[in-house]
Design a protein around this motif. Structure first.
Motif, PDB file in Angstrom:
ATOM      1  N   SER A  90       0.823  -1.213   0.000  1.00  0.00           N
ATOM      2  CA  SER A  90       0.000   0.000   0.000  1.00  0.00           C
ATOM      3  C   SER A  90       0.854   1.259   0.000  1.00  0.00           C
ATOM      4  O   SER A  90       0.424   2.300  -0.522  1.00  0.00           O
ATOM      5  CB  SER A  90      -0.943   0.014   1.210  1.00  0.00           C
ATOM      6  N   GLU A  91       2.060   1.180   0.587  1.00  0.00           N
ATOM      7  CA  GLU A  91       2.912   2.380   0.601  1.00  0.00           C
ATOM      8  C   GLU A  91       3.387   2.711  -0.809  1.00  0.00           C
ATOM      9  O   GLU A  91       3.545   3.883  -1.166  1.00  0.00           O
ATOM     10  CB  GLU A  91       4.102   2.170   1.535  1.00  0.00           C
ATOM     11  N   VAL A  92       3.623   1.684  -1.611  1.00  0.00           N
ATOM     12  CA  VAL A  92       3.992   1.901  -3.009  1.00  0.00           C
ATOM     13  C   VAL A  92       2.842   2.597  -3.740  1.00  0.00           C
ATOM     14  O   VAL A  92       3.048   3.536  -4.515  1.00  0.00           O
ATOM     15  CB  VAL A  92       4.347   0.573  -3.690  1.00  0.00           C
ATOM     16  N   TYR A  93       1.627   2.150  -3.468  1.00  0.00           N
ATOM     17  CA  TYR A  93       0.471   2.727  -4.153  1.00  0.00           C
ATOM     18  C   TYR A  93       0.199   4.158  -3.685  1.00  0.00           C
ATOM     19  O   TYR A  93      -0.170   5.027  -4.496  1.00  0.00           O
ATOM     20  CB  TYR A  93      -0.769   1.859  -3.917  1.00  0.00           C
ATOM     21  N   LYS A  94       0.370   4.429  -2.383  1.00  0.00           N
ATOM     22  CA  LYS A  94       0.190   5.808  -1.908  1.00  0.00           C
ATOM     23  C   LYS A  94       1.264   6.725  -2.488  1.00  0.00           C
ATOM     24  O   LYS A  94       0.991   7.895  -2.788  1.00  0.00           O
ATOM     25  CB  LYS A  94       0.211   5.852  -0.383  1.00  0.00           C
ATOM     26  N   LEU A  95       2.470   6.195  -2.649  1.00  0.00           N
ATOM     27  CA  LEU A  95       3.512   6.977  -3.309  1.00  0.00           C
ATOM     28  C   LEU A  95       3.109   7.290  -4.742  1.00  0.00           C
ATOM     29  O   LEU A  95       3.258   8.428  -5.210  1.00  0.00           O
ATOM     30  CB  LEU A  95       4.839   6.229  -3.269  1.00  0.00           C
ATOM     31  N   LEU A  96       2.582   6.293  -5.461  1.00  0.00           N
ATOM     32  CA  LEU A  96       2.123   6.529  -6.833  1.00  0.00           C
ATOM     33  C   LEU A  96       1.012   7.576  -6.865  1.00  0.00           C
ATOM     34  O   LEU A  96       0.982   8.435  -7.761  1.00  0.00           O
ATOM     35  CB  LEU A  96       1.632   5.225  -7.456  1.00  0.00           C
ATOM     36  N   GLU A  97       0.122   7.544  -5.891  1.00  0.00           N
ATOM     37  CA  GLU A  97      -0.932   8.552  -5.858  1.00  0.00           C
ATOM     38  C   GLU A  97      -0.338   9.945  -5.652  1.00  0.00           C
ATOM     39  O   GLU A  97      -0.722  10.905  -6.332  1.00  0.00           O
ATOM     40  CB  GLU A  97      -1.943   8.250  -4.749  1.00  0.00           C
ATOM     41  N   GLY A  98       0.595  10.048  -4.710  1.00  0.00           N
ATOM     42  CA  GLY A  98       1.239  11.340  -4.493  1.00  0.00           C
ATOM     43  C   GLY A  98       1.953  11.833  -5.739  1.00  0.00           C
ATOM     44  O   GLY A  98       1.887  13.028  -6.081  1.00  0.00           O
ATOM     45  N   MET A  99       2.641  10.935  -6.432  1.00  0.00           N
ATOM     46  CA  MET A  99       3.333  11.314  -7.662  1.00  0.00           C
ATOM     47  C   MET A  99       2.330  11.763  -8.730  1.00  0.00           C
ATOM     48  O   MET A  99       2.567  12.722  -9.471  1.00  0.00           O
ATOM     49  CB  MET A  99       4.177  10.137  -8.163  1.00  0.00           C
ATOM     50  N   ALA A 100       1.200  11.060  -8.811  1.00  0.00           N
ATOM     51  CA  ALA A 100       0.195  11.409  -9.819  1.00  0.00           C
ATOM     52  C   ALA A 100      -0.375  12.801  -9.564  1.00  0.00           C
ATOM     53  O   ALA A 100      -0.519  13.613 -10.492  1.00  0.00           O
ATOM     54  CB  ALA A 100      -0.928  10.371  -9.825  1.00  0.00           C
ATOM     55  N   TRP A 101      -0.710  13.106  -8.308  1.00  0.00           N
ATOM     56  CA  TRP A 101      -1.225  14.440  -8.004  1.00  0.00           C
ATOM     57  C   TRP A 101      -0.159  15.508  -8.264  1.00  0.00           C
ATOM     58  O   TRP A 101      -0.464  16.586  -8.778  1.00  0.00           O
ATOM     59  CB  TRP A 101      -1.702  14.530  -6.563  1.00  0.00           C
ATOM     60  N   GLU A 102       1.073  15.206  -7.910  1.00  0.00           N
ATOM     61  CA  GLU A 102       2.137  16.180  -8.129  1.00  0.00           C
ATOM     62  C   GLU A 102       2.340  16.439  -9.619  1.00  0.00           C
ATOM     63  O   GLU A 102       2.533  17.588 -10.042  1.00  0.00           O
ATOM     64  CB  GLU A 102       3.430  15.690  -7.486  1.00  0.00           C
ATOM     65  N   LEU A 103       2.286  15.397 -10.426  1.00  0.00           N
ATOM     66  CA  LEU A 103       2.422  15.576 -11.871  1.00  0.00           C
ATOM     67  C   LEU A 103       1.239  16.360 -12.438  1.00  0.00           C
ATOM     68  O   LEU A 103       1.395  17.135 -13.392  1.00  0.00           O
ATOM     69  CB  LEU A 103       2.544  14.216 -12.553  1.00  0.00           C
ATOM     70  N   GLY A 104       0.051  16.159 -11.867  1.00  0.00           N
ATOM     71  CA  GLY A 104      -1.104  16.935 -12.299  1.00  0.00           C
ATOM     72  C   GLY A 104      -0.991  18.390 -11.900  1.00  0.00           C
ATOM     73  O   GLY A 104      -1.501  19.278 -12.592  1.00  0.00           O
ATOM     74  N   ARG A 105      -0.321  18.647 -10.802  1.00  0.00           N
ATOM     75  CA  ARG A 105      -0.140  20.014 -10.311  1.00  0.00           C
ATOM     76  C   ARG A 105       0.982  20.725 -11.045  1.00  0.00           C
ATOM     77  O   ARG A 105       0.876  21.895 -11.401  1.00  0.00           O
ATOM     78  CB  ARG A 105       0.173  19.959  -8.815  1.00  0.00           C
ATOM     79  N   SER A 106       2.089  19.995 -11.271  1.00  0.00           N
ATOM     80  CA  SER A 106       3.279  20.609 -11.858  1.00  0.00           C
ATOM     81  C   SER A 106       4.044  19.556 -12.655  1.00  0.00           C
ATOM     82  O   SER A 106       4.878  18.840 -12.102  1.00  0.00           O
ATOM     83  CB  SER A 106       4.163  21.196 -10.746  1.00  0.00           C
ATOM     84  N   PRO A 107       3.766  19.400 -13.949  1.00  0.00           N
ATOM     85  CA  PRO A 107       4.419  18.363 -14.755  1.00  0.00           C
ATOM     86  C   PRO A 107       5.938  18.456 -14.686  1.00  0.00           C
ATOM     87  O   PRO A 107       6.511  19.561 -14.667  1.00  0.00           O
ATOM     88  CB  PRO A 107       3.908  18.642 -16.172  1.00  0.00           C
ATOM     89  N   ASP A 108       6.577  17.281 -14.647  1.00  0.00           N
ATOM     90  CA  ASP A 108       8.029  17.209 -14.541  1.00  0.00           C
ATOM     91  C   ASP A 108       8.495  15.939 -15.245  1.00  0.00           C
ATOM     92  O   ASP A 108       8.035  14.841 -14.921  1.00  0.00           O
ATOM     93  CB  ASP A 108       8.448  17.191 -13.067  1.00  0.00           C
ATOM     94  N   GLU A 109       9.390  16.061 -16.213  1.00  0.00           N
ATOM     95  CA  GLU A 109       9.796  14.907 -17.020  1.00  0.00           C
ATOM     96  C   GLU A 109      10.474  13.829 -16.182  1.00  0.00           C
ATOM     97  O   GLU A 109      10.233  12.632 -16.368  1.00  0.00           O
ATOM     98  CB  GLU A 109      10.732  15.360 -18.143  1.00  0.00           C
TER      99      GLU A 109
END
Length: 650
Positions: A90-109
Motif C-alpha cells: 500500500s505504501e507503493v500505491y500511496k507513493l504513486l498517488e502522491g506522484m500522480a497528483w504532483e504531476l497533475g499540479r506541476s508536470p516534470d519529465e
C-alpha cells in the motif's frame, strides 16, 4: 451500468480532484487550479514534498526491498525472502498517488519517468485474473483472502485504485496504472460481489476507493460493491486475533447504528469517508445524517485540541468519551489525513462551515507537524505532552511510533506516504465552487484560477492575521465570493471596495458580487488566547492551553532557564502576550510540598508555593522538536490558588 455524473454531461471536463461526488452543495477545485507562493506556509511544504519527500519515500522502499517484492512475483521467484509487513504494497500505491497528483499540479519529465518505471514494476506483478498482491496467493505463501482480518489484501488494492483515480483525473484516463487498477477492481467485484465471498477487509479502505473509482471510471458496480462492503461490516464476521476486539475493526456495530467513531482510528475514519460517498451517490439521506451525528459526537468528545484523533496506543484507536490523555495521546498522522478525508466529504455534501474549520485545525496541527523542514523525517504519533526528550533518530528503521523525534522511516511507514499524497493534492481542499460562486475555505498565499475566477491571496498567514484578496477575473454568472471566518476568529473584520472595515462573525461571509480590480482585506484576530479543557477530561482538568490564530502552541524544555523543570510550571490565567513566532505566558515555578516517603500523596488540601515567576515561551506545536529532542507540553496546569477565569493582562 454507467454511473451518470452531472459534471460529465454536455462534454464538461471533470476537475483533477480527489473527491467528485455525484451530488452535493459544493465541489472542490482541481489540483492545478491553485499556484501557491513557494515561500508561503503551504507553498514551502508543497515544494519540499515534490523535491524531497517523494524521492525519499521511494529510496526507502528500494532500500528495504519493498519494490523487489513486485519483481519477485513478476519473475515467479520464491517469495520466502519477501520483506516488509503484508501492507507494504500500500505504501507503493500511496507513493504513486502522491506522484500522480504532483504531476497533475506541476508536470516534470524526471518525475514522469520515475512514475512510469514504478507503474511498470507493479503491473508486471498482476495476476491474470486481476489480483495484485505480494504477500498472499503465490508459491510458498498462504492462500488469497485466508486472513481477511489482518491480511490487508483489499486495503492494499484500495490504495492502488485511489492512485489510478488520481492518474485518470490528472489527464491520463488510459494510463497503464488505470488499466491495472480497473482489472483489480473488477476482480474484487467478482470475488466479493453478490453470490461471492461474504467477507470484508479488516482494514477499511476499499470502500472509499471503489466509490471514487465508480465516479472516475463511470462504473456503478464499483459503488454498489462499496455499499455491499459497508452493509456487511459491523456483524461480527471477522475472526478476532488475540488482544483485539470486533470494535477494533468496526465489526461490532453496523455503520448505520453507531453513535460515534470507535476502534482503530484510521480504519474508522476511512470507513466513514467511504460511507459518505455511498450515502451521497445512492441518495441515502438517513445514512448521511447518521454520519453527521457520528462526526459531531466524535469531535465533541473524542478529539484532541490539535484535531488529532486516537488516544490509545495498544490499538491505535479511539478511547471512550472524554478519554483524552495528553501524554498518552496517539493521534496518528494517518488518522489526521483520514479525518480530513471524512470532513471534506461531509462539507461537499452539506456545505456546513464546521467541516473546513476542523480541516484547518487538523492541517496546521497534525499534517504540518509530521514532516521535518527538509521533508525527510516524520512524526508517526503526535502526543500533546512529551515527558522525556526522545533519543535522536538514527538513519535506520524506527520501530517505535511514539519516540518523540521525527524519524526518516518506520517499520510501519504509512505516515510519510500519506503526508506526501495529501500535500500533493492540497490545492483541492483550499477552495470550492457552488451554484453562486467561489468559496475560499483555507487561506494560503498564492493564486486561484478556476471556473472563470482568477484571484490572488497575499498574506503571511498563519503567522499574521491579515489577508489581501485581489480579484483579477470573475465569471459572468455566479460572481459571489464567500469567505470562511474561522470559528476561533471573534473580532474579525472585512473591508471591500474602499468601504470601511466591518465586523464579521465566525461562519460564512458573502460578498454578493465582486468585479475585476476589487480588493478585499480580511483581518483575523491574532492575539494569543487561553483554551480550557472540558472538566470531564480528567487528564488535563485544571490546566490551560494557548492558541494563536489556527495554531495550537506548546512549551518546550529548550526554552526554559537552567534548573527549571517543565513539570514544575504553573500558568497564571492571564491573557498571553504575542511575539513574532508564538506567545509568552506568565507562569510560576512551584516548590511542591514535601511528599510522603511512601507515596506522593498527603492528607491535607494540596497547596503549591511559588518559588519564582517567569515568562514562558510558547511556540507553534507544528514546530516542536525541530531544534532537537525536547520535553514538551500543550496543556500546562494552572496555579492551584488562582481563579480559573481569564484575567486581563496587567
Amino acid at each position: 451500468m454507467v454511473l451518470e455524473h452531472p459534471l460529465a454531461s454536455a462534454g464538461a471536463r471533470l476537475e483533477a480532484v480527489p473527491v467528485a461526488p455525484s451530488a452535493g452543495r459544493a465541489r472542490g477545485i482541481g489540483v492545478g487550479a491553485v499556484h501557491l507562493d513557494p515561500e508561503g506556509f503551504w507553498g514551502r511544504r508543497q515544494r519540499v514534498n515534490a523535491s524531497a519527500t517523494l524521492a525519499h519515500c521511494r529510496e526507502w522502499m528500494e532500500r528495504l526491498g519493498w519494490l523487489d517484492n513486485f519483481d519477485r512475483v513478476a519473475q515467479g521467484a520464491p517469495l520466502d525472502a519477501r520483506t516488509g509487513w503484508v501492507f507494504s504494497d500500500s505504501e507503493v500505491y500511496k507513493l504513486l498517488e502522491g506522484m500522480a497528483w504532483e504531476l497533475g499540479r506541476s508536470p516534470d519529465e524526471s518525475l514522469e519517468r520515475s512514475f512510469a518505471e514504478l507503474v511498470d514494476r507493479v503491473a508486471r506483478a498482476q495476476d491474470d485474473d486481476g489480483y495484485l498482491g505480494t504477500a498472499f496467493g503465490h508459491p510458498g505463501q498462504a492462500p488469497r483472502y485466508s486472513d481477511l482480518s489482518m491480511g490487508h489484501e483489499l486495503y492494499n488494492m484500495g490504495h492502488l485504485v485511489q492512485a489510478a483515480v488520481a492518474r485518470a483525473r490528472t489527464g491520463h484516463p488510459d494510463d497503464r496504472l488505470v488499466e491495472v487498477a480497473r482489472r483489480a477492481a473488477d476482480h474484487i467485484c467478482r470475488e466479493f460481489g453478490a453470490g461471492g465471498r461474504e467477507g470484508v477487509c479488516g482494514h477499511a479502505e476499499i470502500e472509499v476507493a471503489l466509490a471514487e473509482a465508480g465516479r472516475a471510471f463511470g462504473e456503478r458496480r464499483y459503488l454498489e460493491q462499496a455499499d455491499l462492503f459497508l452493509t456487511r461490516r459491523g456483524r461480527g464476521t471477522l475472526p478476532v486475533p488475540p488482544l483485539l476486539s470486533p470494535e477494533y475493526f468496526q465489526d461490532d456495530v453496523p455503520v448505520r447504528d453507531a453513535g460515534a467513531l470507535r476502534g482503530h482510528a484510521v480504519r474508522a475514519l476511512y470507513l466513514s469517508a467511504g460511507a459518505v460517498d455511498v450515502a451521497v451517490d445512492s441518495g441515502d439521506d438517513a445514512l448521511l445524517a447518521t454520519l453527521e451525528r457520528q462526526w459531531e459526537n466524535t469531535l465533541a468528545r473524542r478529539t484532541y485540541l490539535t484535531g488529532g484523533m486516537g488516544s490509545r496506543h495498544q490499538d491505535e484507536g479511539f478511547g471512550e468519551d472524554w478519554e483524552l490523555p495528553a501524554d498518552r495521546a496517539y493521534c496518528e498522522t494517518c488518522a489526521g489525513v483520514a479525518s480530513i478525508m471524512f470532513a471534506w466529504r461531509l462539507f461537499l455534501a452539506t456545505g456546513d462551515v464546521r467541516y473546513p474549520d476542523v480541516i484547518e485545525r487538523t492541517l496546521f496541527n497534525v499534517v504540518a507537524t509530521s514532516p521535518s523542514a527538509d521533508g525527510r523525517a516524520f512524526f508517526y504519533a503526535n502526543p500533546l505532552h512529551q515527558r522525556e526528550a526522545g533519543a535522536p533518530a538514527d538513519d535506520g528503521v524506527n520501530t517505535r511510533a511514539e519516540g518523540g523525534v521525527r524519524a526518516p522511516w518506520f517499520e510501519v511507514s504509512c505516515c510519510p506516504t500519506n503526508v506526501a499524497r495529501t500535500l500533493a493534492s492540497l490545492a483541492s481542499y483550499l477552495a470550492a465552487v457552488d451554484d453562486e460562486g467561489l468559496i475560499l475555505l483555507q487561506y494560503a498565499a498564492g493564486e486561484v484560477a478556476t471556473d472563470g475566477w482568477r484571484l490572488r491571496v497575499a498574506s503571511d498567514y498563519p503567522d499574521a492575521g491579515s489577508l489581501t484578496v485581489t480579484i483579477d477575473e470573475v465569471p459572468a454568472a455566479a460572481p459571489r465570493l464567500r469567505l470562511r471566518i474561522p470559528a476561533w476568529a471573534d473580532g474579525a473584520t472585512v473591508a471591500a471596495a474602499d468601504a470601511p472595515a466591518r465586523a464579521v462573525a465566525p461562519g460564512w461571509y458573502d460578498l454578493p458580487s465582486v468585479a475585476p480590480g476589487d480588493v478585499v482585506i480580511l483581518t483575523l484576530p491574532h492575539e494569543p488566547r487561553l483554551m480550557f479543557p472540558d472538566a470531564r477530561i480528567d487528564a488535563v482538568r485544571g490546566s490551560a492551553a494557548i492558541e494563536r490564530g489556527p495554531l495550537v502552541l506548546c512549551a518546550e524544555s529548550l526554552d526554559l532557564p537552567d534548573g527549571v523543570a517543565l513539570e514544575d510550571l504553573r500558568l497564571l490565567p492571564l491573557v498571553p502576550r504575542a511575539f513574532a513566532d508564538g506567545a509568552r505566558a506568565r507562569a510560576v515555578v512551584v516548590e511542591a510540598p514535601a511528599g510522603s516517603a511512601v507515596l506522593p500523596y498527603g492528607s491535607g488540601i494540596p497547596t503549591e508555593r511559588p518559588a519564582s515567576t517567569l515568562d514562558v515561551t510558547f511556540v507553534p506545536y507544528h514546530r516542536w522538536a525541530e531544534r532537537g529532542p525536547s520535553q514538551m507540553r500543550v496543556f500546562v496546569p494552572l496555579l492551584s490558588d488562582t481563579p480559573t477565569g481569564v484575567q486581563e493582562r496587567p
